[in-house]
Design an enzyme around this catalytic site. Structure first.
Site, PDB file in Angstrom:
ATOM      1  N   LEU A  33      34.781  35.099  42.983  1.00 51.48           N
ATOM      2  CA  LEU A  33      34.518  36.084  41.926  1.00 51.48           C
ATOM      3  C   LEU A  33      33.485  37.127  42.332  1.00 51.48           C
ATOM      4  O   LEU A  33      32.558  36.831  43.089  1.00 51.48           O
ATOM      5  CB  LEU A  33      34.062  35.360  40.656  1.00 51.48           C
ATOM      6  N   HIS A  34      33.670  38.333  41.811  1.00 51.57           N
ATOM      7  CA  HIS A  34      32.775  39.444  42.129  1.00 51.57           C
ATOM      8  C   HIS A  34      32.642  40.330  40.893  1.00 51.57           C
ATOM      9  O   HIS A  34      33.193  40.004  39.819  1.00 51.57           O
ATOM     10  CB  HIS A  34      33.315  40.219  43.334  1.00 51.57           C
ATOM     11  N   HIS A  37      35.724  41.095  38.708  1.00 48.91           N
ATOM     12  CA  HIS A  37      36.112  40.030  37.781  1.00 48.91           C
ATOM     13  C   HIS A  37      35.156  39.978  36.580  1.00 48.91           C
ATOM     14  O   HIS A  37      35.585  39.808  35.442  1.00 48.91           O
ATOM     15  CB  HIS A  37      36.078  38.664  38.480  1.00 48.91           C
TER      16      HIS A  37
HETATM   17  P1  AMP Z   1      42.305  38.308  41.768  1.00 45.92           P
HETATM   18  O1  AMP Z   1      41.283  37.222  41.711  1.00 45.92           O
HETATM   19  O2  AMP Z   1      42.197  39.157  42.970  1.00 45.92           O
HETATM   20  O3  AMP Z   1      43.687  37.813  41.461  1.00 45.92           O
HETATM   21  O4  AMP Z   1      41.946  39.277  40.567  1.00 45.92           O
HETATM   22  C1  AMP Z   1      41.859  38.817  39.241  1.00 45.92           C
HETATM   23  C2  AMP Z   1      41.790  40.011  38.316  1.00 45.92           C
HETATM   24  O5  AMP Z   1      40.634  40.788  38.646  1.00 45.92           O
HETATM   25  C3  AMP Z   1      42.992  40.937  38.493  1.00 45.92           C
HETATM   26  O6  AMP Z   1      43.375  41.404  37.208  1.00 45.92           O
HETATM   27  C4  AMP Z   1      42.450  42.041  39.342  1.00 45.92           C
HETATM   28  O7  AMP Z   1      43.111  43.279  39.161  1.00 45.92           O
HETATM   29  C5  AMP Z   1      41.013  42.128  38.837  1.00 45.92           C
HETATM   30  N1  AMP Z   1      40.172  42.791  39.827  1.00 45.92           N
HETATM   31  C6  AMP Z   1      40.060  42.478  41.149  1.00 45.92           C
HETATM   32  N2  AMP Z   1      39.239  43.348  41.763  1.00 45.92           N
HETATM   33  C7  AMP Z   1      38.820  44.226  40.813  1.00 45.92           C
HETATM   34  C8  AMP Z   1      37.967  45.375  40.829  1.00 45.92           C
HETATM   35  N3  AMP Z   1      37.370  45.787  41.937  1.00 45.92           N
HETATM   36  N4  AMP Z   1      37.786  46.040  39.660  1.00 45.92           N
HETATM   37  C9  AMP Z   1      38.392  45.638  38.521  1.00 45.92           C
HETATM   38  N5  AMP Z   1      39.209  44.565  38.442  1.00 45.92           N
HETATM   39  C10 AMP Z   1      39.420  43.873  39.565  1.00 45.92           C
END
Ligand code: AMP
Length: 279
Positions: A33-34, A37
């Site tokens: 997570l960052h 998220h």
């Molecule tokens: P992931 O863990 O990569 O599957 O991402 C989970 C959710 O976080 C997805 O809806 C992504 O689009 C969103 N997400 C990932 N990176 C970002 C970011 N930099 N800014 C906004 N939302 C993000």
């Protein structure tokens, strides 16, 4: 924060919350997570009584085995981050739990999945829709939050809830960037420090191309972006496409609203994606 590992328990909790008239906001993730998220968690906290985050690295949405094997897992750090963000419930199921029944779901998203990420990563969106539809069934959120970094995913999930007639509002959230402009992604953790220094070029080239939008045709913007990447030997442009923001179909004629550029670039063995709005 409650940590739940089983479908039975999460379903019981969400059934009870619904009976009590509470609204549920849901943020599905693959962990590591960052700030991107966390922005989704914060938005959900503002708009719902209870916020549930899930962490599940979904094997069937990876069309490349090596990408799956390399995907960062940081559960202990993730739990701390979620606790600090005041997330109410973390659902973190095992593979066996989610795929207790084989993934036989077959979705059809027509032209929406024939372009961009769908074209480059066959089966990817069927894998995403499979896991998200299962999570939606168990969690029954009122609203679910997705980042526009994965813009096509938002369009696919909106279409999926319509097809399945699920009463869930899909909320797209803006991309969160590092100070140097790089779109934050769990995959950024896989970059060497030299590659990490180069990565913001993706955003800066797109910004440069957007400055020229009124003087160039879309085809010229595409040529400009591709020539800029040719100058950077460490980067390999997989695709850059300019599309309509709703249909996601390529735009050729001048259009002055709803125009977004989509890009995928390889750097240091890592595939990075981003978007740029033109109009
Ligand atoms: P992931 O863990 O990569 O599957 O991402 C989970 C959710 O976080 C997805 O809806 C992504 O689009 C969103 N997400 C990932 N990176 C970002 C970011 N930099 N800014 C906004 N939302 C993000």
């Amino acid at each position: 924060m409650k940590i739940i590992n089983t479908i039975e328990e999460i379903s019981q909790i969400t059934d009870r919350l619904k009976q009590e008239g509470k609204t549920i906001g849901f943020v599905p993730t693959m962990g590591a997570l960052h700030k991107g998220h966390i922005s989704l968690i914060s938005r959900s906290k503002e708009e719902n009584d209870v916020t549930i985050c899930s962490i599940f690295v979904n094997p069937i949405q990876f069309n490349n085995k090596e990408d799956l094997e390399k995907y960062p897992i940081r559960t202990d750090e993730d739990i701390l981050i979620l606790e600090e963000s005041n997330c109410d419930i973390l659902f973190i199921p095992s593979q066996e739990e989610v795929y207790f029944e084989p993934a036989t779901e077959r979705f059809s998203f027509g032209k929406l999945e024939e372009v961009l990420e769908g074209k480059q990563r066959p089966g990817h969106f069927n894998g995403v829709a499979t896991v998200v539809s299962r999570l939606f069934k168990w969690i029954k959120p009122n609203k679910a939050y997705f980042g526009e970094k994965d813009y096509q995913q938002v369009a696919i999930i909106k279409d999926m809830v319509k097809q399945l007639d699920m009463p869930i509002e899909i909320i797209p959230c803006p991309i969160i960037r590092e100070e140097d402009g790089l779109a934050i992604s769990s995959r950024n953790l896989l970059l060497s420090s030299d590659a990490r220094k180069l990565a913001p070029k993706i955003h800066s080239i797109l910004i440069k191309s957007a400055y020229q939008k009124d003087n160039l045709t879309f085809s010229q913007i595409k040529s400009f972006v591709s020539s800029e990447f040719k100058l950077i030997k460490e980067m390999d442009l997989e695709y850059f496409e300019i599309v309509d923001d709703e249909t996601l179909q390529p735009i050729t004629k001048k259009q002055e609203n709803g125009v977004v550029g989509f890009i995928a670039v390889w750097l240091d063995g890592v595939r990075l994606i981003d978007i740029q709005r033109y109009y």
